[in-house]
Each structure stands twice: as C-alpha cells, then as structure tokens.
Design a protein around this motif. Structure first.
Motif, PDB file in Angstrom:
ATOM      1  N   UNK A  69       0.781  -1.184  -0.092  1.00 26.21           N
ATOM      2  CA  UNK A  69       0.003  -0.126   0.048  1.00 26.21           C
ATOM      3  C   UNK A  69       0.910   1.241   0.263  1.00 26.21           C
ATOM      4  N   UNK A  70       0.481   2.028  -0.880  1.00 23.99           N
ATOM      5  CA  UNK A  70       1.080   3.510  -0.892  1.00 23.99           C
ATOM      6  C   UNK A  70       0.339   4.487  -0.546  1.00 23.99           C
ATOM      7  N   UNK A  71       0.475   5.238   0.509  1.00 25.02           N
ATOM      8  CA  UNK A  71      -0.185   6.434   1.045  1.00 25.02           C
ATOM      9  C   UNK A  71       0.101   7.640   0.388  1.00 25.02           C
ATOM     10  N   UNK A  72      -0.570   8.404  -0.373  1.00 24.71           N
ATOM     11  CA  UNK A  72      -0.197   9.598  -0.806  1.00 24.71           C
ATOM     12  C   UNK A  72      -0.948  10.671   0.100  1.00 24.71           C
ATOM     13  N   UNK A  73      -0.114  11.476   0.948  1.00 26.48           N
ATOM     14  CA  UNK A  73      -0.881  12.574   1.873  1.00 26.48           C
ATOM     15  C   UNK A  73      -0.737  13.836   1.102  1.00 26.48           C
ATOM     16  N   UNK A  74      -2.084  14.342   1.439  1.00 27.58           N
ATOM     17  CA  UNK A  74      -2.481  15.765   0.747  1.00 27.58           C
ATOM     18  C   UNK A  74      -2.983  16.758   1.730  1.00 27.58           C
ATOM     19  N   UNK A  75      -2.431  17.862   1.380  1.00 22.90           N
ATOM     20  CA  UNK A  75      -2.937  19.244   2.135  1.00 22.90           C
ATOM     21  C   UNK A  75      -3.115  20.513   1.175  1.00 22.90           C
ATOM     22  N   UNK A  76      -3.514  21.287   1.845  1.00 22.46           N
ATOM     23  CA  UNK A  76      -3.675  22.787   1.100  1.00 22.46           C
ATOM     24  C   UNK A  76      -2.232  23.365   1.022  1.00 22.46           C
ATOM     25  N   UNK A  90       3.566  14.031   1.102  1.00 25.01           N
ATOM     26  CA  UNK A  90       4.410  12.959   1.622  1.00 25.01           C
ATOM     27  C   UNK A  90       3.809  11.562   1.017  1.00 25.01           C
ATOM     28  N   UNK A  91       4.663  10.656   1.022  1.00 26.90           N
ATOM     29  CA  UNK A  91       4.421   9.308   0.862  1.00 26.90           C
ATOM     30  C   UNK A  91       4.754   8.230   1.702  1.00 26.90           C
ATOM     31  N   UNK A  92       4.061   7.098   1.880  1.00 24.49           N
ATOM     32  CA  UNK A  92       4.859   6.108   2.583  1.00 24.49           C
ATOM     33  C   UNK A  92       4.329   4.787   2.179  1.00 24.49           C
ATOM     34  N   UNK A  93       4.896   3.619   1.871  1.00 27.21           N
ATOM     35  CA  UNK A  93       4.606   2.450   1.505  1.00 27.21           C
ATOM     36  C   UNK A  93       4.767   1.340   2.429  1.00 27.21           C
ATOM     37  N   UNK A 142      -4.654   9.453  -0.109  1.00 25.00           N
ATOM     38  CA  UNK A 142      -5.189   8.482  -1.301  1.00 25.00           C
ATOM     39  C   UNK A 142      -4.316   7.427  -0.917  1.00 25.00           C
ATOM     40  N   UNK A 143      -4.791   6.270  -0.933  1.00 24.38           N
ATOM     41  CA  UNK A 143      -4.241   4.998  -0.655  1.00 24.38           C
ATOM     42  C   UNK A 143      -4.444   3.963  -1.836  1.00 24.38           C
ATOM     43  N   UNK A 144      -3.306   3.766  -2.561  1.00 18.42           N
ATOM     44  CA  UNK A 144      -3.115   2.741  -3.669  1.00 18.42           C
ATOM     45  C   UNK A 144      -2.766   1.163  -3.185  1.00 18.42           C
ATOM     46  N   UNK A 145      -3.643   0.368  -3.551  1.00 15.98           N
ATOM     47  CA  UNK A 145      -3.291  -1.097  -2.957  1.00 15.98           C
ATOM     48  C   UNK A 145      -2.921  -1.808  -4.255  1.00 15.98           C
ATOM     49  N   UNK A 146      -1.824  -2.517  -4.021  1.00 16.38           N
ATOM     50  CA  UNK A 146      -1.359  -3.711  -5.083  1.00 16.38           C
ATOM     51  C   UNK A 146      -1.228  -4.914  -4.354  1.00 16.38           C
ATOM     52  N   UNK A 147      -1.328  -6.124  -4.908  1.00 21.10           N
ATOM     53  CA  UNK A 147      -1.957  -6.348  -6.082  1.00 21.10           C
ATOM     54  C   UNK A 147      -3.534  -6.270  -6.108  1.00 21.10           C
ATOM     55  N   UNK A 148      -3.891  -5.918  -4.978  1.00 20.10           N
ATOM     56  CA  UNK A 148      -5.569  -5.897  -4.958  1.00 20.10           C
ATOM     57  C   UNK A 148      -6.221  -4.926  -5.922  1.00 20.10           C
ATOM     58  N   UNK A 149      -5.571  -3.846  -6.320  1.00 23.04           N
ATOM     59  CA  UNK A 149      -6.002  -2.841  -7.240  1.00 23.04           C
ATOM     60  C   UNK A 149      -7.000  -2.030  -6.546  1.00 23.04           C
ATOM     61  N   UNK A 150      -7.345  -2.003  -5.010  1.00 30.77           N
ATOM     62  CA  UNK A 150      -8.114  -1.224  -4.498  1.00 30.77           C
ATOM     63  C   UNK A 150      -7.550   0.169  -4.329  1.00 30.77           C
ATOM     64  N   UNK A 151      -8.550   1.254  -4.547  1.00 27.61           N
ATOM     65  CA  UNK A 151      -7.932   2.541  -4.327  1.00 27.61           C
ATOM     66  C   UNK A 151      -9.027   3.470  -3.400  1.00 27.61           C
ATOM     67  N   UNK A 168       1.967  -0.370  22.708  1.00 28.13           N
ATOM     68  CA  UNK A 168       1.072   0.656  22.021  1.00 28.13           C
ATOM     69  C   UNK A 168       1.971   1.687  21.253  1.00 28.13           C
ATOM     70  N   UNK A 169       1.602   1.903  20.060  1.00 33.47           N
ATOM     71  CA  UNK A 169       2.300   2.931  19.496  1.00 33.47           C
ATOM     72  C   UNK A 169       1.063   4.044  18.933  1.00 33.47           C
ATOM     73  N   UNK A 170       1.092   5.336  19.476  1.00 35.18           N
ATOM     74  CA  UNK A 170       0.049   6.209  19.506  1.00 35.18           C
ATOM     75  C   UNK A 170       0.336   7.158  18.047  1.00 35.18           C
ATOM     76  N   UNK A 171       1.700   7.080  17.730  1.00 31.99           N
ATOM     77  CA  UNK A 171       1.769   8.195  16.641  1.00 31.99           C
ATOM     78  C   UNK A 171       1.408   7.385  15.339  1.00 31.99           C
ATOM     79  N   UNK A 172       1.133   7.983  14.110  1.00 33.35           N
ATOM     80  CA  UNK A 172       0.935   7.619  13.063  1.00 33.35           C
ATOM     81  C   UNK A 172       2.107   7.282  12.396  1.00 33.35           C
ATOM     82  N   UNK A 173       2.162   6.367  11.118  1.00 30.98           N
ATOM     83  CA  UNK A 173       3.137   5.832  10.595  1.00 30.98           C
ATOM     84  C   UNK A 173       3.921   7.400  10.105  1.00 30.98           C
ATOM     85  N   UNK A 174       3.084   7.954   9.485  1.00 34.52           N
ATOM     86  CA  UNK A 174       3.975   9.258   8.865  1.00 34.52           C
ATOM     87  C   UNK A 174       4.649  10.083  10.134  1.00 34.52           C
ATOM     88  N   UNK A 175       4.076  10.134  11.210  1.00 32.99           N
ATOM     89  CA  UNK A 175       4.654  10.819  12.125  1.00 32.99           C
ATOM     90  C   UNK A 175       6.152  10.173  12.666  1.00 32.99           C
TER      91      UNK A 175
END
Length: 184
Positions: free
Chosen positions: A45-52, A111-114, A66-75, A172-179
């Motif tokens: 899964x690739x997460x594409x983070x968006x902001x103004x 930003x992006x994370x996979x 925007x989350x793009x998942x492969x091989x499931x093809x789900x968005x 427990x990890x309270x931070x987001x992956x991005x953080x």
C-alpha cells in the motif's frame, strides 16, 4: 479464499490501537487459530498525503490520504480527523485521475509512505499486520462505528481483544506511521 469486507469498514469513527511487534508471525498464527477471515494478503500500500498549500488540514488535525493498494487494485480516498477517531473512506476506481482531481482542487502532495499489509476480520474487529521498511512491524486492532457515544466502550473492547491476541499494552504506538517516519 479472501472474504468480503461486509460492514467492517463502515462507520464515521475508527477505534484503533496500534502495537509495535518484533515479528508478525506469532500474531498470524493466533489469528489462524481463532478462525480469522483473510480480507487482503500480501498487499503493498502506498499512501499519498495531501494538504492545502497553507497546511490548514494538518493545522486542524485532519488528513487527506489517497491509498493505492497492489495487487488488490483497490484505491481509497481517506479523510481522517478532526480528532483521533474520526475517519471516513470511499473506494475510487482510478488513482491517477483521483490525484489529478485533488490537485486541481488545490491540494498538494505532502508525503508518501509504503507498507506491506495483510488484513484479517475476526468478530467485530479488523486486524491489520503491517511492515514498513526501516520502521519495523506493527499490528493494528480496529473497529468502525457510527455511534460517537460508544467510542469509550469500543476502546476498552479493542484493547481487551488485542490482549487476547497476545499484544502488550506497553508496546502501544500512538503515533501515525507518518509521524514515526518524520521523527526517524
């Protein structure tokens, strides 16, 4: 055989606890022993983070992803916040077109994370097994609901179920992956 998500992802609120683990295999074995149903296995899964441009969403405790998942093809288009439990998502067909539409509306990629991700369903819960290169392995136990008054009860139930799976409250990890990535 992968199962249908049913109502597992329906609701305006997501009560979730994330646990850092040394390895995912023990949790996989526990889920199998309990008869958990596989939803997606081996996804990347690739997460594409968006902001103004002015960062107003981050400033308000919100995220557009925007989350793009492969091989499931789900968005998925995911809106999180304000608040830790608020989460709304919808399926999309075309990630490129969705990203183009969002940037046309003024959003910028921040930003992006996979991650490698497996999702299992058991009872009311969805259990996510994640591995992020350079960060390690994590297990998320979560439930979705529309009932804001039930969030405290669901928090207790999610934590109790995580304990049944052998997950330790001390991990427990309270931070987001991005953080976590930003701090690394």
């Amino acid at each position: 055989m992968l199962c249908d998500p049913g109502d597992h992802f329906n609701g305006r609120y997501e009560v979730e606890r994330k646990y850092r683990v040394e390895a995912l295999e023990r949790v996989r074995e526990e889920l199998a022993a309990r008869g958990a149903a596989a939803f997606t296995l081996g996804n990347r899964e690739t997460d594409i983070f968006l902001d103004m441009p002015d960062g107003r969403l981050a400033g308000a405790g919100q995220q557009q992803v925007l989350r793009v998942m492969q091989p499931s093809g789900r968005v998925l288009w995911i809106c999180k916040g304000p608040g830790a439990d608020r989460c709304v998502a919808m399926d999309l067909d075309n990630p490129d077109k969705a990203l183009e539409m969002l940037t046309t509306l003024g959003f910028e990629e921040t930003g992006r994370l996979t991650k490698a991700r497996d999702i299992h369903f058991i009872d009311d819960y969805h259990v996510t097994l994640d591995h992020l290169e350079g960060l390690g392995s994590f297990v998320e136990v979560a439930v979705m609901t529309d009932d804001a008054d039930s969030l405290a009860d669901w928090t207790e139930r999610v934590e109790a179920f995580a304990f049944e799976l052998g997950l330790d409250a001390a991990s427990i990890e309270n931070r987001s992956y991005r953080s976590i990535l930003t701090a690394a």
